[in-house]
Design an enzyme around this catalytic site. Structure first.
Site, PDB file in Angstrom:
ATOM      1  CG  HIS A  32      -1.859  -1.189   1.261  1.00 49.60           C
ATOM      2  ND1 HIS A  32      -2.872  -1.423   0.359  1.00 49.60           N
ATOM      3  CD2 HIS A  32      -1.868  -2.242   2.126  1.00 49.60           C
ATOM      4  CE1 HIS A  32      -3.475  -2.556   0.669  1.00 49.60           C
ATOM      5  NE2 HIS A  32      -2.891  -3.077   1.727  1.00 49.60           N
ATOM      6  CD  GLU A  70      -4.413   9.206  -2.501  1.00 50.45           C
ATOM      7  OE1 GLU A  70      -4.669   8.049  -2.132  1.00 50.45           O
ATOM      8  OE2 GLU A  70      -3.326   9.776  -2.281  1.00 50.45           O
ATOM      9  NE  ARG A 120       0.164  14.426   2.964  1.00 54.11           N
ATOM     10  CZ  ARG A 120       0.448  13.549   2.024  1.00 54.11           C
ATOM     11  NH1 ARG A 120       1.004  13.973   0.898  1.00 54.11           N
ATOM     12  NH2 ARG A 120       0.185  12.262   2.161  1.00 54.11           N
TER      13      ARG A 120
END
Length: 656
Positions: free
Chosen positions: A235, A275, A292
């Site tokens: 991940h 995402e 960010r």
């Protein structure tokens, strides 16, 4: 107008922010821990303040120390970079309370998007597609188990406050459910101080595609294309590219509009990344929003021609976005990899120590973002990333080819890196075809040679022998080898190689068992060797450090030690009296016993290895105090064989 920027971070991202800020006319302030006193970001900033010891919790996560540094230096704005305090809503609010401009989104947006549960609910309400699942508030283990009936298997357990794969579990059967809930909860509590979990339907072998968004305080919001981050290990992203080879123009527009919708729904300002998971049918689902700048932002910069840090500073000053959506154009293709000091052949174990050489291969279309240079030491205190290596090309294959070449030609000596592993991924046919999903490394790359210890062949050993011969300054006993064979002993990764070397007018002939190889060194210049092998002229980088030789050939780095001297002298430390085995082998004879007087250079034992006998000798005058092995014993490299007490100290002990 903001004038002085404090960067609340370290390493390559601090360096990257400082360079843009200075180009825009800002004064810059770096913060650093004791371990980073001589770091590159400290050197580049106009001012720098020490904020604590090496431990992250006492320095880069010490908000009070950072705010004090801003006050002492007169900074009027703070850029958090990524990691550390960049997604800490309390820090953003504390900056505001101190009258500092936080170069990032409002604290409310940070707090909302920092919770997977709350952000998912907010996205559902905003009409952004989400993965089916369960987001109950502070659900107990029993409630989570009960909720699975509406989701089905396979499913993902996720830490609500987490990221980076921590507190995340894939469950494929009911029998594994409860134990994985408990493990995920425990890991989430330890990593994030919050054990809240959510459940999601598992999207099998998806693409991980993210959209770069920007918003200002005037109500404008845009997206700057997508990045494909599907190549992951546990991940963690390994390769990032823009645009995605899987995304169509229609899908890009749909995902971009959804990402802008997500940003507006939480009152966003500045740079953010939304995402998504994308399945085989190109259905996309909201995963999370990072509030960010992302590690992989350079690929977006290269295909858009925009400086995203400059955009962040504009928004922080209250100015509108510099471009409208229809003005943003995508040009070419960019791919980024993260060059780490880690050992892929040994579970990607982080490596620490000095960078004896670090020479990025800077050519057309290449960008290196790095916070280290030759001579720096990689410590265990921080992430061991050496650089982000980014290649741009008019086409994806152009970018791939440039990146492979850049990785192969970048010189790193002193530390094992994942350089060869990365170049193998980029050159892989599955990746080249644009077919890599999040399962790619596990399914198609798990048996790659870059994940196994490499053993030098006769050609590599012959090159090492030639370089040692030419660069030994007369120290090697075989540097003036005659035409007859002279034995030498080289070691790679703890494995000894017994070679026979002979010299002729055309160079050195090196023999290993039944194999032979001849080479001629043509020239040596500034760490670059030119040699002639079978009539072909080739160059390689090399570095000599004591008895170790580092060299790089055909994209592979090697470290070889000349232990010929040590085999003859027993490899004991200079003058310590600690007599150690220079290699694995067997003790075939012991020539001394306790209380016996010896002189430096006397043979103490005979060690047999590689079908040759090697005398183990005294490194100083003295008295044998102990022989720790017996005849016939099998010993390991560096095993203590005998001890010698200095004659003077031994005499003083007797008199006492």
């Amino acid at each position: 107008m903001l004038k002085k920027l404090l960067i609340a971070n370290r390493g390559e991202i601090a360096v990257r922010i400082i360079r843009t800020a200075k180009a825009l006319g800002y004064r810059t302030v770096a913060v650093y821990s004791d371990a980073d006193a001589r770091a590159l970001h400290v050197e580049l900033a106009d001012e720098a303040v020490c904020i604590g010891p090496a431990q992250v919790s006492a320095s880069y996560l010490n908000a009070d120390a950072i705010l004090d540094a801003a006050k002492r230096t007169g900074a009027d704005c703070v850029h958090p970079g990524y990691g550390f305090l960049s997604e800490n809503a309390a820090f953003a609010e504390a900056c505001k309370a101190q009258g500092l401009t936080f170069v990032g989104p409002p604290s409310g947006a940070i707090e909302l998007m920092g919770s997977k549960r709350r952000s998912k609910i907010a996205m559902q309400e905003a009409g952004v597609p989400v993965v089916p699942g369960y987001e109950g508030n502070n659900a107990s283990d029993d409630e989570l188990v009960a909720a699975v009936g509406d989701i089905g298997y396979p499913l993902m357990i996720k830490a609500s406050a987490g990221g980076g794969g921590r507190g995340m579990r894939l469950v494929e059967a009911e029998a594994d459910l409860l134990s994985n809930i408990q493990r995920a909860r425990s890991e989430a509590k330890q990593a994030f101080g919050d054990d809240e979990l959510i459940l999601e339907k598992a999207v099998i072998e998806p693409r991980h595609v993210e959209i770069q968004v920007f918003a200002d305080r005037h109500g404008n919001a845009v997206y700057l294309g997508e990045r494909d981050c599907s190549v992951q290990r546990r991940h963690q992203k390994v390769v990032e590219e823009a645009p995605s080879p899987f995304v169509t123009p229609e899908l890009r527009a749909a995902m971009g509009e959804a990402a802008v919708q997500a940003a507006k729904a939480c009152g966003y300002e500045g740079a953010g990344t939304v995402e998504f998971l994308v399945d085989k049918e190109r259905n996309f689902y909201f995963l999370e929003m990072n509030t960010r700048l992302q590690v992989e932002h350079p690929v977006t910069e290269l295909i858009t021609g925009q400086d995203l840090v400059a955009w962040q500073l504009m928004v922080a000053e209250g100015r509108p976005l510099p471009l409208a959506q229809e003005q943003i154009e995508l040009n070419g293709h960019a791919i980024e990899v993260r060059l780490y000091a880690e050992d892929p052949a040994n579970g990607f174990t982080p490596q620490t120590g000095p960078l004896l050489a670090f020479e990025p291969a800077l050519t057309e279309g290449l960008r290196f973002d790095s916070g280290v240079r030759r001579g720096d030491t990689i410590t265990p205190h921080y992430d061991p990333m050496l650089a982000k290596v980014i290649a741009w090309g008019p086409t994806r294959d152009d970018a791939r080819r440039r990146l492979v070449r850049a990785l192969e030609d970048t010189t790193v000596f002193g530390l094992t890196t994942n350089r060869h592993f990365l170049s193998r991924i980029i050159a892989n046919d599955t990746f080249g075809a644009g077919e890599a999903t999040t399962a790619f490394l596990q399914q198609a790359f798990s048996d790659d040679p870059s994940l196994k210890p490499a053993t030098p062949g006769i050609r590599e050993l012959a090159i090492a022998a030639c370089l040692l011969d030419h660069d030994s300054s007369g120290q090697s006993p075989w540097s003036n080898a005659p035409a007859t064979m002279t034995p030498i002993l080289l070691e790679h990764d703890g494995e000894p190689f017994q070679l026979l070397v002979s010299r002729s007018d055309s160079g050195l002939k090196v023999t290993l068992g039944e194999d032979q190889h001849s080479l001629t060194i043509d020239s040596l210049n500034n760490g670059q060797a030119c040699f002639i092998d079978n009539g072909i002229r080739q160059t390689c980088q090399y570095h000599r450090q004591a008895d170790s030789l580092y060299f790089q050939l055909d994209g592979q780095a090697w470290q070889v030690r000349d232990i010929t001297h040590q085999a003859a002298a027993g490899a004991q430390g200079a003058g310590t009296g600690k007599v150690q085995a220079s290699m694995d082998g067997a003790i075939v004879d012991i020539l001394v016993k306790p209380d016996q007087q010896v002189q430096q250079g006397d043979t103490l034992l005979i060690l047999e290895a590689m079908k040759m006998e090697h005398p183990v000798k005294a490194d100083r005058d003295g008295t044998i105090t102990d022989v720790l092995v017996s005849k016939g014993a099998q010993v390991k490299r560096s095993q203590l064989l005998a001890e010698i007490a200095d004659s003077t100290s031994a005499k003083q002990e007797v008199e006492a």
